[in-house]
Enzyme design. Sequence first.
Site, mmCIF file in Angstrom:
data_model
loop_
_atom_site.group_PDB
_atom_site.id
_atom_site.type_symbol
_atom_site.label_atom_id
_atom_site.label_comp_id
_atom_site.label_asym_id
_atom_site.label_seq_id
_atom_site.Cartn_x
_atom_site.Cartn_y
_atom_site.Cartn_z
ATOM 1 N NE ARG A 1 -8.696 -5.839 -20.329
ATOM 2 C CZ ARG A 1 -8.888 -4.794 -21.049
ATOM 3 N NH1 ARG A 1 -7.834 -3.833 -20.637
ATOM 4 N NH2 ARG A 1 -9.826 -4.552 -21.597
ATOM 5 C CG ASP B 1 -9.616 -1.212 -22.570
ATOM 6 O OD1 ASP B 1 -10.674 -1.700 -22.751
ATOM 7 O OD2 ASP B 1 -8.429 -1.633 -22.196
ATOM 8 C CD GLU C 1 0.105 -6.442 11.671
ATOM 9 O OE1 GLU C 1 0.015 -5.317 11.667
ATOM 10 O OE2 GLU C 1 -0.799 -7.397 11.522
ATOM 11 N N PRO D 1 0.841 -1.377 -0.217
ATOM 12 C CG PRO D 1 -0.237 -1.257 1.941
ATOM 13 C CD PRO D 1 0.489 -2.071 1.143
#
Length: 222
Positions: free
Chosen positions: A150, A164, A113, A86
């Site tokens: 893809r 897209d 963690e 993150p």
Amino acid sequence: MKIDILTLFPSMFDGFLNQSIIARAREKGQVEINIHNFRDYSLDPHKKVDDYGFGGGAGMVLMAQPIFDAVEALRRTDTKVILMTPQGIPYKQEQAYSLAHEKHLIIICGHYEGFDERIRTLADFEISIGDYVLTGGEIPSMVIVDSVVRLLSGVIEEESHLNDSFSNGLLDYPVYTKPVDFRGMKVPEVLLSGHHANINKWRYEESLKKTKERRPDLLEKR
Ligand code: ADE
């Protein structure tokens, strides 16, 4: 393209690898995807992969050794190593296009963690899929693989990704299929007209309208 994924939870990838477009791309040899349990690289007699963090604090920290050994065993001269975290750079379609040109990716899925800070030195890119925290990097790694595979040549019709959302900095235009009238909701006339110039103009205007309403930030970037 070859993709090696390092995880402690290989079975999380079973459904992902064996369904739909990803399964077909693997069968056709357009991509080779291997899942590695980095516990197999642990030199600890009990195959330990984590330990308490120095300085205290809650939770266990992934150790550097198994991940370093796994990456060193798999890495080639043309490899790019991605660490899912993150704290990484927010993932965007542009990076999917850029990763789709690579020959070999190694993706490291963190868990618990956190991971020993020294693991970061292995990574060419640290990627976050959004400003929220998941229990591990497995789902984020699937997001990266799906968005990249893809785009590989022949995996889906070229035309579908030209249209897209994000490919031209705009959200995608609306599409409809049969019936023409569903519960009083009608397909816009222009789509039934067969007039391609008008259809393209309508689609562009709808894309612009949707982007203005939902993602004005994208328009500012254009
Ligand atoms: N691991 C946990 N949460 C994540 C996120 N948002 N992006 C990438 N890796 C993660």
